[in-house]
Design an enzyme around this catalytic site. Structure first.
Site, PDB file in Angstrom:
ATOM      1  N   CYS A 133       0.840  -1.210   0.000  1.00 33.78           N
ATOM      2  CA  CYS A 133       0.000   0.000   0.000  1.00 33.78           C
ATOM      3  C   CYS A 133       0.873   1.258   0.000  1.00 33.78           C
ATOM      4  O   CYS A 133       1.458   1.610   1.026  1.00 33.78           O
ATOM      5  CB  CYS A 133      -0.922  -0.015   1.222  1.00 33.78           C
ATOM      6  SG  CYS A 133      -1.980   1.447   1.325  1.00 33.78           S
ATOM      7  N   CYS A 136      -0.498   4.150   2.171  1.00 35.78           N
ATOM      8  CA  CYS A 136      -0.309   3.928   3.614  1.00 35.78           C
ATOM      9  C   CYS A 136       1.157   4.154   4.004  1.00 35.78           C
ATOM     10  O   CYS A 136       1.439   4.778   5.024  1.00 35.78           O
ATOM     11  CB  CYS A 136      -0.672   2.495   4.005  1.00 35.78           C
ATOM     12  SG  CYS A 136      -2.130   1.842   3.208  1.00 35.78           S
ATOM     13  N   ASP A 137       2.082   3.626   3.219  1.00 33.47           N
ATOM     14  CA  ASP A 137       3.476   3.552   3.669  1.00 33.47           C
ATOM     15  C   ASP A 137       4.459   4.421   2.885  1.00 33.47           C
ATOM     16  O   ASP A 137       5.621   4.543   3.289  1.00 33.47           O
ATOM     17  CB  ASP A 137       3.953   2.087   3.595  1.00 33.47           C
ATOM     18  CG  ASP A 137       3.124   1.189   4.492  1.00 33.47           C
ATOM     19  OD1 ASP A 137       2.656   1.678   5.541  1.00 33.47           O
ATOM     20  OD2 ASP A 137       2.923   0.008   4.150  1.00 33.47           O
TER      21      ASP A 137
END
Ligand code: FAD
Ligand code: NAP
Length: 309
Positions: A133, A136-137
Site C-alpha cells: 500500500c 499507507c506507507d
C-alpha cells in the site's frame, strides 16, 4: 432473521445495501470486518469514476459512500464473517466472534486482497519495508529510493504516486511489456525519477532487525543487481476472497471457476438460490469501482425480488 446479509463493505456491498433498502427491504445488515470503503481506499488516486471529474485519493473518494448507503436503513456491523452455509433454505452466517446470524438472502461482496509474490524475505520483512500500500506507507520513504514490483495498473499507478514522494523509484517487472493501461505506461516512461528494470525478477529482500536494506534482482542473463533500498512495494495482482463460501466438507456453497471466482449470471445470481455475488470476486469482473457498484445495484435489486417473492 435478516432479510438480507451483505458480506463486504466495498463499492459492491454498499451499492447492494443502498438499492435493497431504498427498494423497501427491511432488516438488511452489511458485515464489514474493517472500515467500509474496500480496497480502493488504499489507492493514491482515482480518476475514472464517471461523473466525478476531480482526481482524488481512494480514501476521499469513498468518504460519503457509507452515509448514503445507510440512509435507507441498512445497518453496518463491524464483524468478520468466517463462513456462510445454507440449511433448510436459510443462510447461516458464522461470525469470527462465534455468533451465527440467519438470513433469507445473502450478497457476497468480499472483493480481493493483494497477492504475495513468494520472494525470499518477503514475509519476514512484511510491514518492515515490504508493503502492498503506497498511500499507507509511501511517506516513510520521503526523499529515499524505493523499489516497486509488478507490471499491472496498480504497480504503475503507485510507482507514479511514489515518484512524487521518493527521490527515485525502481520499477521491476518480469517482462518488457505491461498489463497496465497505455496512458499509465506512457506517464511512467516520461517520469524522470522512475527507472524501469525490465525482464528481471526480484530474487530476495534482505535486511536486519531494523528492516529492509535492499533487494537482489536477477536479470535474464543470470547477472544479479543489488539495489540498496529501504522499501519495496509488491503489486503482483489480487486474490479473490472466496474462503467464506467453503463448507466444512471442503466443497463450496456455490460454483466457482478454476481461479476461484464466483460463477454468476448477468443478474448476479450464483448457483445457489438466494445467494448473490457482486464486484471483484465474480467471474469476468472488470475490477473497477464503477463495475463493482453496478454489480452491487443489480445484486441488491435481485435480493429484494427474491425475498419479496
Ligand atoms: P473490495 O473493494 O475489495 O471490498 C471488499 C470488502 O469486503 C473489503 O472492505 C473487505 O474488508 C471486506 N471483507 C472481505 N472479506 C470479509 C469477511 N470475511 N468478512 C467481512 N468483511 C470482509 N478501480 C477503479 O475503478 N479505478 C481506480 O483508479 C482503481 N485503482 C485501484 C488502485 C489500487 C491500489 C487497487 C488495489 C485497486 C484499484 N481499483 C481501481 C480497483 C477497485 O478498487 C476494485 O475494483 C473495487 O474496490 C472492487 O470493489 P468490491 O466491493 O468488489 O471489493
Ligand atoms: P494485475 O493486472 O494482475 O497485474 C499483476 C502484475 O504483477 C503483472 O504485471 C504480473 O506480471 C506481475 N506478477 C504477478 N505475479 C508475479 C510474480 N510472482 N513475480 C513477478 N511479477 C508478478 O494486478 P493489478 O495491477 O493489481 O490489477 C488488478 C486489477 O485491478 C486489474 O484488472 C486492473 O486493471 C485493476 N486496476 C485498475 C486500476 C484503474 O482502473 N486505474 C488501477 C489499479 C488496478 P505479468 O504481466 O508478466 O503477468
Amino acid at each position: 432473521m435478516l432479510d438480507l446479509a451483505i458480506i463486504g463493505g466495498g463499492p459492491a456491498g454498499m451499492s447492494a445495501g443502498l438499492y435493497a433498502t431504498r427498494g423497501g427491504l427491511k432488516n438488511v445488515v452489511m458485515f464489514e470486518k474493517s472500515i467500509p470503503g474496500g480496497q480502493i481506499t488504499g489507492s493514491s488516486e482515482i480518476e475514472n469514476y464517471p461523473g466525478v471529474s476531480e482526481v482524488m485519493s481512494g480514501l476521499d473518494f469513498m468518504e460519503n459512500w457509507p452515509e448514503q448507503a445507510m440512509r435507507f436503513g441498512m445497518q453496518h456491523r463491524m464483524d468478520e464473517v468466517l463462513r456462510i452455509s445454507k440449511i433448510d433454505g436459510i443462510f447461516h452466517i458464522a461470525l469470527a466472534g462465534g455468533e451465527v446470524v440467519q438470513a433469507k438472502s445473502v450478497v457476497v461482496a468480499t472483493g480481493a486482497t493483494p497477492k504475495r509474490a513468494g520472494i525470499k524475505g518477503e514475509d519476514t520483512f512484511f510491514g518492515k519495508g515490504v508493503s502492498t500500500c503506497a498511500t499507507c506507507d509511501g511517506f516513510f520513504y520521503k526523499n529515499k529510493e524505493v523499489a516497486v514490483m509488478g507490471g499491472g495498473d496498480t504497480a504503475l499507478e503507485e510507482a507514479l504516486y511514489l515518484s512524487h514522494i521518493c527521490s527515485k523509484v525502481y520499477l521491476i517487472h518480469r517482462r518488457d511489456t505491461f498489463r497496465a493501461a497505455p496512458i499509465t505506461v506512457d506517464k511512467v516512461k516520461k517520469t524522470e525519477n522512475i527507472e524501469l528494470i525490465l525482464n528481471a525478477k526480484v530474487q530476495e529482500v534482505y535486511g536486519d532487525v531494523s528492516g529492509v536494506n535492499g533487494v537482489l534482482i536477477a536479470n535474464l542473463d543470470g547477472s544479479i543487481r543489488d539495489l540498496k533500498v529501504p522499501g519495496i512495494f509488491v503489486f503482483v495482482g489480487m486474490n479473490v476472497n472466496n474462503s467464506i463460501l467453503k463448507q466444512e466438507d471442503g466443497k463450496y456453497l456455490c460454483e466457482l471457476d478454476n481461479n476461484g471466482n464466483v460463477v454468476c449470471d448477468l443478474k448476479m445470481h450464483t448457483s445457489t438460490a438466494g445467494l448473490f455475488v457482486a464486484g471483484d470476486l465474480r467471474i469476468d469482473a472488470s475490477k473497477q469501482v464503477v463495475c463493482a457498484a453496478g454489480d452491487g445495484a443489480t445484486a441488491g435489486m435481485q435480493a429484494l425480488e427474491y425475498v419479496n417473492h
